[in-house]
Write a protein that holds these residues in place. Structure first.
Motif, PDB file in Angstrom:
ATOM      1  N   PHE A   1      10.029  -9.432  21.712  1.00 10.55           N
ATOM      2  CA  PHE A   1      10.051 -10.316  20.545  1.00 10.55           C
ATOM      3  C   PHE A   1      10.340  -9.526  19.261  1.00 10.55           C
ATOM      4  N   SER A   2      10.170  -8.215  19.316  1.00 14.17           N
ATOM      5  CA  SER A   2      10.435  -7.341  18.156  1.00 14.17           C
ATOM      6  C   SER A   2       9.651  -7.794  16.920  1.00 14.17           C
ATOM      7  N   ARG A   3       8.351  -7.988  17.082  1.00 13.95           N
ATOM      8  CA  ARG A   3       7.526  -8.481  15.981  1.00 13.95           C
ATOM      9  C   ARG A   3       6.459  -7.487  15.534  1.00 13.95           C
ATOM     10  N   ASP A   4       6.354  -6.369  16.214  1.00 11.04           N
ATOM     11  CA  ASP A   4       5.289  -5.424  15.892  1.00 11.04           C
ATOM     12  C   ASP A   4       5.413  -4.901  14.458  1.00 11.04           C
ATOM     13  N   GLN A   5       6.606  -4.486  14.066  1.00 13.71           N
ATOM     14  CA  GLN A   5       6.800  -3.940  12.732  1.00 13.71           C
ATOM     15  C   GLN A   5       6.560  -4.991  11.663  1.00 13.71           C
ATOM     16  N   GLN A   6       7.009  -6.199  11.903  1.00 11.54           N
ATOM     17  CA  GLN A   6       6.779  -7.283  10.943  1.00 11.54           C
ATOM     18  C   GLN A   6       5.290  -7.544  10.768  1.00 11.54           C
ATOM     19  N   SER A   7       4.560  -7.533  11.864  1.00 13.90           N
ATOM     20  CA  SER A   7       3.115  -7.735  11.799  1.00 13.90           C
ATOM     21  C   SER A   7       2.455  -6.643  10.961  1.00 13.90           C
ATOM     22  N   LYS A   8       2.867  -5.412  11.169  1.00 14.46           N
ATOM     23  CA  LYS A   8       2.312  -4.298  10.397  1.00 14.46           C
ATOM     24  C   LYS A   8       2.654  -4.432   8.915  1.00 14.46           C
ATOM     25  N   GLU A   9       3.860  -4.889   8.625  1.00 15.38           N
ATOM     26  CA  GLU A   9       4.258  -5.078   7.228  1.00 15.38           C
ATOM     27  C   GLU A   9       3.428  -6.180   6.572  1.00 15.38           C
ATOM     28  N   ASP A  10       3.182  -7.269   7.306  1.00 19.60           N
ATOM     29  CA  ASP A  10       2.320  -8.335   6.782  1.00 19.60           C
ATOM     30  C   ASP A  10       0.923  -7.804   6.486  1.00 19.60           C
ATOM     31  N   LEU A  11       0.365  -7.046   7.411  1.00 14.70           N
ATOM     32  CA  LEU A  11      -0.973  -6.497   7.220  1.00 14.70           C
ATOM     33  C   LEU A  11      -1.018  -5.556   6.020  1.00 14.70           C
ATOM     34  N   THR A  12       0.047  -4.803   5.827  1.00 19.99           N
ATOM     35  CA  THR A  12       0.106  -3.886   4.686  1.00 19.99           C
ATOM     36  C   THR A  12       0.093  -4.652   3.373  1.00 19.99           C
ATOM     37  N   ILE A  13       0.848  -5.735   3.306  1.00 23.92           N
ATOM     38  CA  ILE A  13       0.879  -6.567   2.100  1.00 23.92           C
ATOM     39  C   ILE A  13      -0.491  -7.173   1.836  1.00 23.92           C
ATOM     40  N   ILE A  14      -1.128  -7.662   2.877  1.00 20.84           N
ATOM     41  CA  ILE A  14      -2.457  -8.265   2.717  1.00 20.84           C
ATOM     42  C   ILE A  14      -3.460  -7.221   2.246  1.00 20.84           C
ATOM     43  N   ALA A  15      -3.414  -6.044   2.873  1.00 23.32           N
ATOM     44  CA  ALA A  15      -4.371  -4.988   2.533  1.00 23.32           C
ATOM     45  C   ALA A  15      -4.279  -4.609   1.060  1.00 23.32           C
ATOM     46  N   LYS A  16      -3.078  -4.570   0.528  1.00 26.80           N
ATOM     47  CA  LYS A  16      -2.890  -4.191  -0.871  1.00 26.80           C
ATOM     48  C   LYS A  16      -3.485  -5.215  -1.836  1.00 26.80           C
ATOM     49  N   GLY A  17      -3.491  -6.491  -1.438  1.00 23.90           N
ATOM     50  CA  GLY A  17      -3.962  -7.526  -2.354  1.00 23.90           C
ATOM     51  C   GLY A  17      -5.250  -8.208  -1.963  1.00 23.90           C
ATOM     52  N   ALA A  18      -5.879  -7.753  -0.875  1.00 24.56           N
ATOM     53  CA  ALA A  18      -7.032  -8.467  -0.325  1.00 24.56           C
ATOM     54  C   ALA A  18      -8.197  -8.583  -1.306  1.00 24.56           C
ATOM     55  N   SER A  19      -8.626  -7.481  -1.862  1.00 22.32           N
ATOM     56  CA  SER A  19      -9.796  -7.491  -2.740  1.00 22.32           C
ATOM     57  C   SER A  19      -9.572  -8.368  -3.969  1.00 22.32           C
ATOM     58  N   THR A  20      -8.397  -8.246  -4.568  1.00 22.56           N
ATOM     59  CA  THR A  20      -8.084  -9.055  -5.750  1.00 22.56           C
ATOM     60  C   THR A  20      -8.048 -10.535  -5.399  1.00 22.56           C
ATOM     61  N   ALA A  21      -7.438 -10.865  -4.261  1.00 28.20           N
ATOM     62  CA  ALA A  21      -7.347 -12.262  -3.848  1.00 28.20           C
ATOM     63  C   ALA A  21      -8.729 -12.855  -3.579  1.00 28.20           C
ATOM     64  N   VAL A  22      -9.600 -12.073  -2.992  1.00 28.84           N
ATOM     65  CA  VAL A  22     -10.966 -12.553  -2.744  1.00 28.84           C
ATOM     66  C   VAL A  22     -11.691 -12.777  -4.066  1.00 28.84           C
ATOM     67  N   SER A  23     -11.551 -11.861  -4.987  1.00 27.32           N
ATOM     68  CA  SER A  23     -12.238 -11.993  -6.283  1.00 27.32           C
ATOM     69  C   SER A  23     -11.736 -13.188  -7.069  1.00 27.32           C
ATOM     70  N   LYS A  24     -10.493 -13.599  -6.838  1.00 31.55           N
ATOM     71  CA  LYS A  24      -9.917 -14.762  -7.513  1.00 31.55           C
ATOM     72  C   LYS A  24     -10.102 -16.048  -6.706  1.00 31.55           C
ATOM     73  N   HIS A  25     -10.824 -15.947  -5.593  1.00 28.35           N
ATOM     74  CA  HIS A  25     -11.066 -17.093  -4.705  1.00 28.35           C
ATOM     75  C   HIS A  25      -9.758 -17.656  -4.140  1.00 28.35           C
ATOM     76  N   GLU A  26      -8.803 -16.774  -3.934  1.00 22.61           N
ATOM     77  CA  GLU A  26      -7.533 -17.163  -3.349  1.00 22.61           C
ATOM     78  C   GLU A  26      -7.477 -16.863  -1.854  1.00 22.61           C
TER      79      GLU A  26
END
Length: 202
Positions: free
Chosen positions: A124-149
């Protein structure tokens, strides 16, 4: 794959943030989804019906598209009919991709795609895409939680997956600590705590 997601997400009473457009119906469908992938067949069947209906009523809602796509892939994984497996997989991936295309900054939508596709077979060639999604989430996770997003439990689960699958071993400690701090009583928070203890005991 789906049991692993549930292990990290499906705490009793889990209910992701409501969306302004769909409100309590989507929230209830999400709760049933996580109960369902944790083994509650009745909840999964009800969630499947609800998201199928919602996909017709709210076809442009990215969160509906993401969860509906995830369910289609779950169904694909459980059918023995090759032709049906292909059609369900194709539709599920298309729905997940369209959800992210419509709402690239919605971290919950990215989490559903990342967590759903991370263990798909390599063709399916989705491993890299999954890792990229996780990287994006990790960068914004704390801020998004603090904003109730973003629900703190989703953020913690995303960070746990990010630590396990993406970051270098020497960098995992900080990510796991962040996951634990966001939702210490969640399954992902407890998983992060156990991982940190194992690191200390080495």
């Amino acid at each position: 794959m789906f049991l692993l997601i549930a292990d990290l997400m499906c705490a009793p009473g889990f209910c992701a943030e409501n969306t302004a457009s769909a409100g309590e119906t989507i929230s209830q469908a999400k709760q049933l989804y996580y109960e369902g992938i944790n083994g509650n067949k009745q909840s999964l069947e009800k969630s499947t019906r609800m998201f199928s209906d919602l996909a017709s009523i709210e076809p442009d809602n990215p969160e509906v598209q993401a969860y509906h796509g995830s369910i289609l892939l779950l169904q694909a994984g459980r059918t023995w009919a090759v032709w049906k497996k292909y059609e369900l997989s194709k539709a599920g991936l298309a729905s997940l991709d369209e959800a992210v295309r419509r709402a690239p900054s919605n971290l919950e939508v990215r989490f559903v795609r990342a967590a759903t596709t991370m263990h798909l077979p390599s063709f399916f060639s989705r491993d890299q895409q999954s890792k990229e999604d996780l990287t994006i989430i990790a960068k914004g996770a704390s801020t998004a939680v603090s904003k109730h997003e973003l629900d703190a439990r989703i953020a913690a689960a995303a960070l746990f997956f990010y630590a396990e699958r993406v970051v270098a071993p020497e960098d995992r400690k900080g990510v796991l600590e962040q996951a634990f701090s966001l939702a210490p009583d969640s399954p992902a928070g407890r998983g992060a705590s156990l991982a940190l203890q194992r690191m200390q005991n080495k």
